[in-house]
Write a protein that holds these residues in place. Structure first.
Motif, short mmCIF file in Angstrom:
data_model
loop_
_atom_site.label_atom_id
_atom_site.label_comp_id
_atom_site.label_asym_id
_atom_site.label_seq_id
_atom_site.Cartn_x
_atom_site.Cartn_y
_atom_site.Cartn_z
N LYS A 139 11.86 -5.51 0.22
CA LYS A 139 11.61 -4.48 -0.78
C LYS A 139 10.80 -5.07 -1.94
CE LYS A 139 13.83 -0.80 -3.43
NZ LYS A 139 15.11 -0.14 -3.77
N LEU A 140 11.12 -6.29 -2.33
CA LEU A 140 10.37 -6.94 -3.40
C LEU A 140 8.91 -7.12 -3.02
CD1 LEU A 140 10.19 -8.38 -6.12
CD2 LEU A 140 11.01 -10.47 -5.00
N GLN A 141 8.68 -7.47 -1.74
CA GLN A 141 7.29 -7.60 -1.28
C GLN A 141 6.55 -6.28 -1.45
OE1 GLN A 141 6.32 -7.41 2.92
NE2 GLN A 141 5.18 -9.34 2.78
N GLN A 142 7.19 -5.15 -1.08
CA GLN A 142 6.57 -3.84 -1.25
C GLN A 142 6.26 -3.57 -2.71
OE1 GLN A 142 5.63 -1.49 0.86
NE2 GLN A 142 6.27 -2.50 2.72
N ILE A 143 7.21 -3.87 -3.58
CA ILE A 143 7.02 -3.65 -5.02
C ILE A 143 5.80 -4.42 -5.52
CG2 ILE A 143 8.00 -4.11 -7.30
CD1 ILE A 143 10.79 -3.65 -5.97
N GLU B 99 0.21 -5.09 -7.42
CA GLU B 99 -1.12 -5.66 -7.28
C GLU B 99 -2.18 -4.57 -7.34
OE1 GLU B 99 -4.18 -8.31 -6.84
OE2 GLU B 99 -2.07 -8.78 -7.18
N LEU B 100 -1.79 -3.37 -6.94
CA LEU B 100 -2.71 -2.24 -6.94
C LEU B 100 -2.55 -1.37 -8.19
CD1 LEU B 100 -2.22 -1.51 -3.16
CD2 LEU B 100 -4.38 -2.20 -4.22
N ASP B 101 -1.86 -1.93 -9.20
CA ASP B 101 -1.75 -1.32 -10.53
C ASP B 101 -0.91 -0.04 -10.57
OD1 ASP B 101 -3.37 -3.34 -11.65
OD2 ASP B 101 -5.17 -2.28 -11.01
N LEU C 6 2.60 -0.38 4.49
CA LEU C 6 1.82 -1.61 4.70
C LEU C 6 0.39 -1.28 5.12
CD1 LEU C 6 4.50 -3.83 6.48
CD2 LEU C 6 3.52 -4.20 4.22
N GLN C 7 0.23 -0.28 5.97
CA GLN C 7 -1.11 0.13 6.37
C GLN C 7 -1.89 0.65 5.16
OE1 GLN C 7 -2.69 -0.23 9.29
NE2 GLN C 7 -0.90 -1.29 10.11
N MET C 8 -1.19 1.38 4.28
CA MET C 8 -1.82 1.90 3.08
C MET C 8 -2.24 0.77 2.15
SD MET C 8 -2.73 4.66 1.52
CE MET C 8 -1.77 5.87 2.42
N HIS C 9 -1.33 -0.21 1.98
CA HIS C 9 -1.66 -1.36 1.15
C HIS C 9 -2.90 -2.07 1.67
CE1 HIS C 9 1.97 -0.95 -1.09
NE2 HIS C 9 2.77 -1.39 -0.16
N ARG C 10 -2.98 -2.20 2.98
CA ARG C 10 -4.12 -2.91 3.58
C ARG C 10 -5.43 -2.19 3.27
NH1 ARG C 10 -7.29 -3.59 8.10
NH2 ARG C 10 -7.58 -5.76 8.73
N GLU D 185 -5.65 5.27 -2.97
CA GLU D 185 -4.58 5.40 -3.95
C GLU D 185 -4.20 6.86 -4.09
OE1 GLU D 185 -3.67 4.61 -8.70
OE2 GLU D 185 -5.41 3.68 -7.74
N GLU D 186 -5.21 7.75 -4.10
CA GLU D 186 -4.94 9.17 -4.20
C GLU D 186 -4.13 9.64 -2.99
OE1 GLU D 186 -7.29 13.29 -5.25
OE2 GLU D 186 -8.39 11.41 -5.10
N GLU D 187 -4.48 9.12 -1.83
CA GLU D 187 -3.73 9.48 -0.62
C GLU D 187 -2.28 9.03 -0.75
OE1 GLU D 187 -3.61 8.35 4.13
OE2 GLU D 187 -5.34 7.80 2.94
N ALA D 188 -2.07 7.84 -1.26
CA ALA D 188 -0.71 7.32 -1.41
C ALA D 188 0.10 8.18 -2.37
CB ALA D 188 -0.74 5.88 -1.91
#
Length: 251
Positions: A48-52, A57-59, A80-84, A131-134
């Protein structure tokens, strides 16, 4: 094996104070707190911390991250796919910014000429489409607006909306074997765009509309529901929505 807060801080490279703050605001509560008051973090806590930290990182602000992670629809693999996607877009922009800096240094030395356009290559203050998609995917504001908008309708208004929704899908399904950039397809997709912006309580930008279409094929739940109107409809709508967004951005 559970880890103490200092061990986690050293592993990740963040401060103990940051971890305490995450706990205080309910963003990351450790799996166990001993009688002596030591916070103990499990493997799930570390995931969970990794996700946070990916979101940071993406502000993304901490409040928004908490809303996303607490959402019943949150899916780690999807995130994870979104982060990538978002990090690749960020890297592309940074690479272009570095190239602009290098050229500017050469220009300042009188080694090259630069056009005004080249001086600002890489600057982009528009919303990152991923980001908008997320935010559209996991944000609660859009969902709340939509529910409130529908709740305010009368029974007859809701029925009329459902019938209109069904009619648009059937119309698009009937032409799904044609070309998504055809005049007929684009007219039908415009009806869908207008319907969303009129009946959901939200305004979909062209970029958000395009991202929504991409989700029709990326998320099997969307694909399954949409393709009930006809096999291949989700893919056709995705393509037609992308054409619609791109064409209208240029106009």
């Amino acid at each position: 094996m559970k880890m103490k807060v200092k061990e986690v801080a050293d592993l990740v490279g963040i401060s103990v104070r940051t971890l305490h703050h995450y706990d205080e605001i309910g963003l990351l509560t450790p799996a166990e707190i001993t009688e002596a008051g030591y916070r103990l973090y499990s493997d799930d806590d570390l995931e969970k911390l990794q996700q946070i930290l990916f979101f940071r990182e993406l502000d993304f602000p901490l409040k928004k991250i908490k809303n996303i992670l607490d959402s019943p629809s949150f899916d780690r693999n999807e995130a994870l796919q979104m982060h990538r996607k978002m990090l690749l877009e960020k890297r592309r922009r940074l690479d272009q910014m570095i190239e602009t800096i290098d050229k500017t240094i050469q220009f300042a030395k009188g080694e090259i000429e630069m056009t005004n356009e080249e001086k600002f290559a890489g600057f982009d203050f528009s919303q990152n489409p991923y980001e908008e998609e997320a935010r559209e995917r996991w944000g609660d504001e859009a969902v709340d607006k939509s529910k409130a908008h529908i709740a305010a309708m009368s029974e007859d208004e809701r029925k009329a909306m459902e019938q209109r929704y069904d009619a648009i899908y059937r119309k698009i399904a009937a032409i799904r074997k044609g070309e998504p950039d055809s005049e007929e397809a684009q007219a039908a997709i415009k009806e869908w765009y207008d319907f969303l912006n009129t009946n959901t309580g939200n305004h979909y930008s062209l970029e958000a509309f395009k991202c929504l279409g991409q989700m029709y094929v990326d998320d099997e739940r969307f694909t399954k529901n949409i393709d009930q109107y006809g096999a291949g409809l989700a893919k056709f709508m995705c393509d037609a929505m992308a054409v619609f967004a791109d064409r209208n951005k240029k106009s």
